[in-house]
Motif scaffolding. Sequence first.
Motif, mmCIF file in Angstrom:
data_model
loop_
_atom_site.group_PDB
_atom_site.id
_atom_site.type_symbol
_atom_site.label_atom_id
_atom_site.label_comp_id
_atom_site.label_asym_id
_atom_site.label_seq_id
_atom_site.Cartn_x
_atom_site.Cartn_y
_atom_site.Cartn_z
ATOM 1 N N UNK A 108 4.400 -13.496 2.781
ATOM 2 C CA UNK A 108 4.702 -12.645 1.617
ATOM 3 C C UNK A 108 3.872 -11.352 1.622
ATOM 4 N N UNK A 109 3.667 -10.795 2.801
ATOM 5 C CA UNK A 109 2.998 -9.494 2.919
ATOM 6 C C UNK A 109 3.835 -8.430 2.196
ATOM 7 N N UNK A 110 3.158 -7.436 1.616
ATOM 8 C CA UNK A 110 3.875 -6.365 0.928
ATOM 9 C C UNK A 110 3.099 -5.065 1.031
ATOM 10 N N UNK A 111 3.787 -4.019 1.448
ATOM 11 C CA UNK A 111 3.199 -2.685 1.537
ATOM 12 C C UNK A 111 4.267 -1.685 1.102
ATOM 13 N N UNK A 112 4.233 -1.232 -0.148
ATOM 14 C CA UNK A 112 5.276 -0.331 -0.642
ATOM 15 C C UNK A 112 5.425 0.941 0.178
ATOM 16 N N UNK A 113 4.328 1.467 0.724
ATOM 17 C CA UNK A 113 4.417 2.682 1.529
ATOM 18 C C UNK A 113 5.250 2.436 2.781
ATOM 19 N N UNK A 114 5.036 1.293 3.430
ATOM 20 C CA UNK A 114 5.838 0.976 4.605
ATOM 21 C C UNK A 114 7.286 0.709 4.223
ATOM 22 N N UNK A 115 7.482 0.010 3.107
ATOM 23 C CA UNK A 115 8.846 -0.296 2.662
ATOM 24 C C UNK A 115 9.668 0.981 2.472
ATOM 25 N N UNK A 116 9.061 1.992 1.859
ATOM 26 C CA UNK A 116 9.804 3.225 1.596
ATOM 27 C C UNK A 116 10.267 3.884 2.887
ATOM 28 N N UNK A 117 9.386 3.951 3.872
ATOM 29 C CA UNK A 117 9.750 4.580 5.142
ATOM 30 C C UNK A 117 10.771 3.722 5.885
ATOM 31 N N UNK A 118 10.564 2.424 5.905
ATOM 32 C CA UNK A 118 11.484 1.526 6.603
ATOM 33 C C UNK A 118 12.862 1.548 5.959
ATOM 34 N N UNK A 119 12.921 1.543 4.629
ATOM 35 C CA UNK A 119 14.213 1.599 3.942
ATOM 36 C C UNK A 119 15.001 2.829 4.365
#
Length: 519
Positions: A444-455
């Motif tokens: 359940x790792x979470x990194x919003x900064x990475x999520x935004x770029x990956x999305x």
Amino acid sequence: MKKFLFAAMFCAAATSAHAQNVLTIAAQSVPTAMDPHFHRANSNNALLRQVFDPMVDYDTSGRIVPRLAESWRIVDDRTWEFRLREGVRFHDGTPLHAEDVAFSFARLPLVPNSPGSFASAVRTVSGVTIVDERTLRISTSEPSPFLDGEMTSVMILSRRLHENATTADFNTGRAMIGTGAYRHVSYVNGDRLEVERNPNFWGAAAPWDRVQIRFVTSAGARVAALLSGDVDLIDGVPTQDVARLSADRRIEIFSTDANGTAYLFPDSTREQAPFITDHQGRPLDRNPLRDVRVRRALSMAINRQGIVDRLLAGQGRPAEQFAPPIVLGRAPDRAPIPNDVARARALLAEAGYPQGFRMTIHGPNGWFPGDAEVLQAIAQGFTRIGVVTTVEVLPTATVFSRATNRDFAMFMTTYASNIAAITLQQVVATRNTATRMGPFNRQHYSNPAMDRVLDEALRTMDRTRRDALTAEAMNIAMDDVAVIPVFYLKASWAGMRSRVRYDASPSWYTNALHATPAQ
């Protein structure tokens, strides 16, 4: 006399099998089920491709090639059209229709108790329009540049045959009716799978009359079975045996750089993590793995080059990111991860652990060659910097189920994909069952900064821009030590030179589709 009779019986059986054009394989990994939608794992995917087909698939050079779909095209940024082959039938004679594809998509998220769902493969699919019996249009909720790559993982079932089929029905053989080059004969859980040539296959005739795949988790037993002539081909060749077997004139080695990474997954999200204590065995007041400095220290404690050179006998490559060199979209020019004990100790001290702590790490035994030994070497590196580490290895199915239950502080496994963005989306994107992101994000790792770029990368149709975004997301994840990559796998098979040739698969798939009789 008994030994003579046994040897005579074995030789007669082997001669008969060869006369009947039977291929016998010893495979190291035991599948978790025969349901092609149950578990997105290499061992399952490889075996079931013999009986079932996806619409498209990767060949061993990494190209996407036709299977049940003879052609496909992008209509616009949110629409793909697939044209199915004419005259394809399931093994019982049931014809394949476009509605079967729609049914298969709908079934993916409904399979209960899946330890690794296929649902993320169709996470952007918003609708399927049946144009005619052979043509379908797939609408997506956003631009989906990797949709054809995702389709390689989805085996197509029949609505009429499989609408009410359970995973148990596949395991018993009742539902093992596909369109593939081989038909199901029998399956014994933990022991073997047998298939036979499908005489009505839509493609070129399969070269083997019958195939038997035995599940042999012991590396020594697989090699012994090959050398004795009991089997024709083995996978998971022990790294220390590659050179020895290569020198045997009866044996041929088939190797390739794989698209998979062996990695550690730390629990960096919970306030308290299991299997972590102080040096007296008492629980810590906080989870040290939440601190990126601790994660970096542990990563620096691993002697990756030593593992590859000594434990793997050169059969692999130290990892500096979560995607091997053959994978599309990886971050370019990322520096190697140093093995720096002094710096690792300093980072632990900065994080408030100058004396370290105690930890148990978990992993599979029989998932890839040398996996248990690699885990021991990692534990020794951790101990060297003050994190006194013990190892517990478990059967692969147990590791996956317990990891999904979040039973571990840190565990080792592998992930394989031809596309770096898909690896990130599957394993380290914030887990969200509604959007089907992060299905293998077991910690359940979470990194919003990475999520935004990956999305953004996942919905960018322009290749150059998409690769740049994927590389940025990869760098964010690696700098945050979302996972700890250890090494890139090299896959090897060994076969009887007089019997078989093998087209080594970067996806480390073991099945009869890659095997041809020796000429």
